[in-house]
Every structure is written in structure tokens, then in C-alpha cells.
Motif scaffolding. Structure first.
Motif, PDB file in Angstrom:
ATOM      1  N   LEU A   1       4.103  -8.824 -10.409  1.00 19.28           N
ATOM      2  CA  LEU A   1       3.280  -9.092 -11.594  1.00 19.28           C
ATOM      3  C   LEU A   1       4.155  -9.211 -12.837  1.00 19.28           C
ATOM      4  CD1 LEU A   1       0.505  -9.293 -12.981  1.00 19.28           C
ATOM      5  CD2 LEU A   1       0.482  -6.793 -13.099  1.00 19.28           C
ATOM      6  N   GLY A   2       5.104  -8.303 -12.975  1.00 18.76           N
ATOM      7  CA  GLY A   2       5.989  -8.354 -14.136  1.00 18.76           C
ATOM      8  C   GLY A   2       6.824  -9.617 -14.179  1.00 18.76           C
ATOM      9  N   GLY A   3       7.390  -9.996 -13.037  1.00 21.26           N
ATOM     10  CA  GLY A   3       8.209 -11.198 -12.990  1.00 21.26           C
ATOM     11  C   GLY A   3       7.407 -12.460 -13.265  1.00 21.26           C
TER      12      GLY A   3
ATOM     13  N   LEU B   1       0.815  -1.204   0.000  1.00 19.28           N
ATOM     14  CA  LEU B   1       0.000   0.000   0.000  1.00 19.28           C
ATOM     15  C   LEU B   1       0.855   1.263   0.000  1.00 19.28           C
ATOM     16  CD1 LEU B   1      -2.791  -1.006   2.536  1.00 19.28           C
ATOM     17  CD2 LEU B   1      -2.803  -1.205   0.042  1.00 19.28           C
ATOM     18  N   SER B   2       2.162   1.098  -0.015  1.00 17.77           N
ATOM     19  CA  SER B   2       3.047   2.248  -0.041  1.00 17.77           C
ATOM     20  C   SER B   2       3.164   2.774  -1.467  1.00 17.77           C
ATOM     21  CB  SER B   2       4.437   1.875   0.490  1.00 17.77           C
ATOM     22  OG  SER B   2       5.065   0.960  -0.384  1.00 17.77           O
ATOM     23  N   ARG B   3       3.842   3.895  -1.621  1.00 18.61           N
ATOM     24  CA  ARG B   3       3.998   4.497  -2.942  1.00 18.61           C
ATOM     25  C   ARG B   3       4.958   3.702  -3.818  1.00 18.61           C
ATOM     26  NH1 ARG B   3       6.571   8.711  -3.400  1.00 18.61           N
ATOM     27  NH2 ARG B   3       5.527   9.595  -5.220  1.00 18.61           N
ATOM     28  N   GLU B   4       5.785   2.860  -3.199  1.00 23.46           N
ATOM     29  CA  GLU B   4       6.810   2.160  -3.958  1.00 23.46           C
ATOM     30  C   GLU B   4       6.203   1.084  -4.857  1.00 23.46           C
ATOM     31  OE1 GLU B   4       9.285   0.608  -0.952  1.00 23.46           O
ATOM     32  OE2 GLU B   4      10.081   2.537  -0.323  1.00 23.46           O
ATOM     33  N   ILE B   5       6.912   0.792  -5.942  1.00 32.30           N
ATOM     34  CA  ILE B   5       6.488  -0.281  -6.845  1.00 32.30           C
ATOM     35  C   ILE B   5       6.818  -1.617  -6.202  1.00 32.30           C
ATOM     36  CG2 ILE B   5       6.987  -1.358  -9.069  1.00 32.30           C
ATOM     37  CD1 ILE B   5       7.436   1.410 -10.206  1.00 32.30           C
ATOM     38  N   TYR B   6       5.794  -2.437  -5.984  1.00 30.16           N
ATOM     39  CA  TYR B   6       5.986  -3.734  -5.333  1.00 30.16           C
ATOM     40  C   TYR B   6       5.167  -4.816  -6.040  1.00 30.16           C
ATOM     41  CZ  TYR B   6       6.764  -7.082  -1.577  1.00 30.16           C
ATOM     42  OH  TYR B   6       7.147  -8.196  -0.858  1.00 30.16           O
TER      43      TYR B   6
ATOM     44  N   LEU C   1      14.810 -12.339 -12.398  1.00 30.83           N
ATOM     45  CA  LEU C   1      15.639 -11.164 -12.659  1.00 30.83           C
ATOM     46  C   LEU C   1      14.786  -9.949 -12.999  1.00 30.83           C
ATOM     47  CD1 LEU C   1      18.569 -12.775 -14.696  1.00 30.83           C
ATOM     48  CD2 LEU C   1      18.637 -11.907 -12.341  1.00 30.83           C
ATOM     49  N   ALA C   2      13.704 -10.157 -13.737  1.00 29.68           N
ATOM     50  CA  ALA C   2      12.831  -9.039 -14.087  1.00 29.68           C
ATOM     51  C   ALA C   2      12.167  -8.459 -12.850  1.00 29.68           C
ATOM     52  CB  ALA C   2      11.773  -9.504 -15.092  1.00 29.68           C
ATOM     53  N   ALA C   3      11.589  -9.331 -12.005  1.00 33.76           N
ATOM     54  CA  ALA C   3      10.918  -8.851 -10.796  1.00 33.76           C
ATOM     55  C   ALA C   3      11.896  -8.149  -9.866  1.00 33.76           C
ATOM     56  CB  ALA C   3      10.245 -10.023 -10.069  1.00 33.76           C
ATOM     57  N   PHE C   4      13.070  -8.737  -9.685  1.00 35.65           N
ATOM     58  CA  PHE C   4      14.040  -8.134  -8.769  1.00 35.65           C
ATOM     59  C   PHE C   4      14.567  -6.820  -9.322  1.00 35.65           C
ATOM     60  CE2 PHE C   4      18.387  -7.539  -7.180  1.00 35.65           C
ATOM     61  CZ  PHE C   4      18.117  -7.448  -5.812  1.00 35.65           C
ATOM     62  N   ALA C   5      14.806  -6.768 -10.629  1.00 33.50           N
ATOM     63  CA  ALA C   5      15.331  -5.536 -11.230  1.00 33.50           C
ATOM     64  C   ALA C   5      14.339  -4.390 -11.085  1.00 33.50           C
ATOM     65  CB  ALA C   5      15.656  -5.773 -12.709  1.00 33.50           C
ATOM     66  N   ILE C   6      13.059  -4.671 -11.297  1.00 35.02           N
ATOM     67  CA  ILE C   6      12.039  -3.618 -11.161  1.00 35.02           C
ATOM     68  C   ILE C   6      11.978  -3.119  -9.724  1.00 35.02           C
ATOM     69  CG2 ILE C   6       9.580  -3.111 -11.301  1.00 35.02           C
ATOM     70  CD1 ILE C   6       9.456  -5.190 -13.592  1.00 35.02           C
ATOM     71  N   ARG C   7      11.956  -4.060  -8.788  1.00 33.44           N
ATOM     72  CA  ARG C   7      11.870  -3.673  -7.372  1.00 33.44           C
ATOM     73  C   ARG C   7      13.145  -2.965  -6.920  1.00 33.44           C
ATOM     74  NH1 ARG C   7       9.506  -1.408  -3.388  1.00 33.44           N
ATOM     75  NH2 ARG C   7       9.858  -2.314  -1.334  1.00 33.44           N
ATOM     76  N   ALA C   8      14.300  -3.444  -7.368  1.00 30.41           N
ATOM     77  CA  ALA C   8      15.565  -2.812  -6.991  1.00 30.41           C
ATOM     78  C   ALA C   8      15.640  -1.389  -7.524  1.00 30.41           C
ATOM     79  CB  ALA C   8      16.735  -3.642  -7.516  1.00 30.41           C
ATOM     80  N   ALA C   9      15.199  -1.189  -8.760  1.00 29.10           N
ATOM     81  CA  ALA C   9      15.195   0.161  -9.330  1.00 29.10           C
ATOM     82  C   ALA C   9      14.261   1.078  -8.547  1.00 29.10           C
ATOM     83  CB  ALA C   9      14.784   0.099 -10.801  1.00 29.10           C
ATOM     84  N   ALA C  10      13.103   0.527  -8.129  1.00 30.92           N
ATOM     85  CA  ALA C  10      12.167   1.333  -7.347  1.00 30.92           C
ATOM     86  C   ALA C  10      12.776   1.740  -6.014  1.00 30.92           C
ATOM     87  CB  ALA C  10      10.875   0.555  -7.122  1.00 30.92           C
ATOM     88  N   LEU C  11      13.521   0.834  -5.390  1.00 38.91           N
ATOM     89  CA  LEU C  11      14.180   1.164  -4.127  1.00 38.91           C
ATOM     90  C   LEU C  11      15.310   2.161  -4.332  1.00 38.91           C
ATOM     91  CD1 LEU C  11      14.382  -2.376  -2.452  1.00 38.91           C
ATOM     92  CD2 LEU C  11      12.945  -0.464  -1.735  1.00 38.91           C
ATOM     93  N   ARG C  12      16.050   1.960  -5.408  1.00 35.16           N
ATOM     94  CA  ARG C  12      17.230   2.801  -5.640  1.00 35.16           C
ATOM     95  C   ARG C  12      16.848   4.213  -6.039  1.00 35.16           C
ATOM     96  NH1 ARG C  12      20.456   5.964  -6.197  1.00 35.16           N
ATOM     97  NH2 ARG C  12      22.628   5.832  -6.915  1.00 35.16           N
ATOM     98  N   TRP C  13      15.851   4.354  -6.911  1.00 36.80           N
ATOM     99  CA  TRP C  13      15.515   5.676  -7.447  1.00 36.80           C
ATOM    100  C   TRP C  13      14.139   6.169  -6.992  1.00 36.80           C
ATOM    101  CZ3 TRP C  13      17.970   2.271 -11.175  1.00 36.80           C
ATOM    102  CH2 TRP C  13      19.293   2.615 -11.419  1.00 36.80           C
ATOM    103  N   ASP C  14      13.558   5.488  -6.025  1.00 37.40           N
ATOM    104  CA  ASP C  14      12.280   5.913  -5.448  1.00 37.40           C
ATOM    105  C   ASP C  14      11.191   6.013  -6.507  1.00 37.40           C
ATOM    106  OD1 ASP C  14      10.628   6.613  -3.319  1.00 37.40           O
ATOM    107  OD2 ASP C  14      10.968   8.750  -3.583  1.00 37.40           O
TER     108      ASP C  14
END
Length: 214
Positions: free
Chosen positions: A157-159, A147-152, A182-195
Motif C-alpha cells: 500500500l505504501g509503495g 494474514l501473518s503478523r508481519e507487515i506485508y 524502493l519505499a515498498a521494499f524498504a518497509i518490507r525489508a525492515a519488517a523482515l529484518r527487525w520483525d
């Protein structure tokens, strides 16, 4: 070979998610029972809901109690080791990203094995990846991460979707699992790294009577 690879991913996901539950317990300064409760609920929660929905009964940890025992042992270990990381919140977020990506693909994989269709398999991947974290956050008194603003959920879903697409296209399951993870982790990692975050609804003034009925 494939069964071994999928099983390793599943076990690693259980350990990682149990760790995230225990880390939330450490942030709330719970006792050992609280650690075990949050770690176990997080580790097996999403998979329990998945198996119930696809009628894969009894659920996986009832068939193989070693999953339950592993969650308990990981949670107990975290009780004595959680003070070591400098930032438990940062470790929690990154461990959660790994666990989410793992469960997104292994959940979808188990649904395909149970003869579920592609759409249902993707949904089961998302449920497996996210519902354990929901239970963890609710029990720990945290705002659920989905429920946070971050992509989760979008990352899960993408992965799951990429895994299912690759698997149904005939790509070897090992590569499909790796690609989805790798797709799911990359999306989530990018969301954490660049908000990163998805656009949010913004309230707008309603239409006036004149606009509705000129």
C-alpha cells in the motif's frame, strides 16, 4: 524509454514471483506439475485479477502468452535448482519482498494507464502485489503471508500510494516507479529484518449491565 523501463520491471516481477511459487512447491516436495502450477499461479495471479477488475480484457498473459511461457520455464528451472540455496524459506521471503514491491508499482501504473483514478490505482497495485502470493500460499498449504503478523499489505500500500502520488504530481514515471518500489521494499525489508508488525486486536472484557444502564 519509459515503456521499456516499465516493461523490464513487469517482467522481472513475473520471474521473481514465479520463483517464489516454485520455492513453495520445493518446500512441499511437489512434482514438476506442482512446481509449474504454483509458479504460474503466483506469477500471473495478481495481474489477472487486476486486469479483470479494470476491464483490461483480454488479460495481459492472454494478449502476450510469453508471460505464461516464462512462468512455466522459471518453474521448471526451479525444479532442478531449488536445492542449491541453503535456506529456501529465507530466499522465498526476500524474493517475495522484491516481487511484492515491483508489482505494487507496476500494478498501479497499469491502472493509471487504463484511466483509473488515483484511489483505484493504489488498490490495483495492492491487489497485483498480494493476490498472487495468496493463491500461492493457499495452493501450497501455507498460511497466507498477508494474514501473518508481519507487515506485508501495508508495504504494498505504501509503495503504490507513493508511486501514484509522485506520478500524479508530474514526476517522471521512471522516478515515480523507482520511488514507489524502493519505499515498498524498504518497509518490507525492515519488517523482515527487525520483525516489525502492526498492532493486533486484543480481546477485552465486555461492559457490564451496570455500566451500560447505571
Amino acid at each position: 524509454m519509459f515503456d521499456t523501463f516499465a516493461a523490464l520491471l513487469d517482467w522481472f516481477g513475473i520471474v521473481v514471483f514465479a520463483t517464489t511459487g516454485a520455492l513453495v512447491a520445493s518446500r512441499k516436495q511437489m512434482d514438476l506439475v506442482g512446481f509449474v502450477l504454483l509458479g504460474t499461479a503466483t506469477g500471473i495471479g495478481g495481474g489477472t485479477i487486476r486486469d479483470t477488475l479494470i476491464n483490461a480484457l483480454p488479460v495481459f498473459w492472454v494478449r502476450e502468452p510469453a508471460y505464461l511461457v516464462t512462468c512455466v520455464l522459471v518453474s521448471c528451472a526451479a525444479f532442478f535448482l531449488a536445492h542449491i540455496p541453503q535456506s529456501r524459506l529465507k530466499l522465498l521471503l526476500w524474493c517475495d519482498a522484491i516481487g511484492m514491491a515491483l508489482f505494487a508499482v507496476t500494478g498501479a501504473e497499469k491502472a493509471l494507464v487504463a484511466q483509473a483514478g488515483p484511489v483505484v490505482a493504489v488498490a490495483m497495485g495492492v491487489i497485483t502485489a498480494t493476490f498472487g502470493g495468496i493463491v500461492r500460499d493457499v495452493l501450497g498449504g501455507e498460511s497466507p503471508v498477508i494474514l501473518s503478523r508481519e507487515i506485508y499489505v501495508s508495504a504494498a500500500l505504501g509503495g503504490a500510494a507513493i508511486f501514484v502520488a509522485l506520478a500524479t504530481a508530474g514526476i517522471p514515471r521512471e522516478f515515480a516507479l523507482a520511488g514507489g518500489f524502493l519505499a515498498a521494499f524498504a518497509i518490507r525489508a525492515a519488517a523482515l529484518r527487525w520483525d516489525w508488525s502492526l498492532p493486533r486486536y486484543r480481546p477485552r472484557p465486555g461492559r457490564t449491565r451496570e455500566e451500560i444502564d447505571p
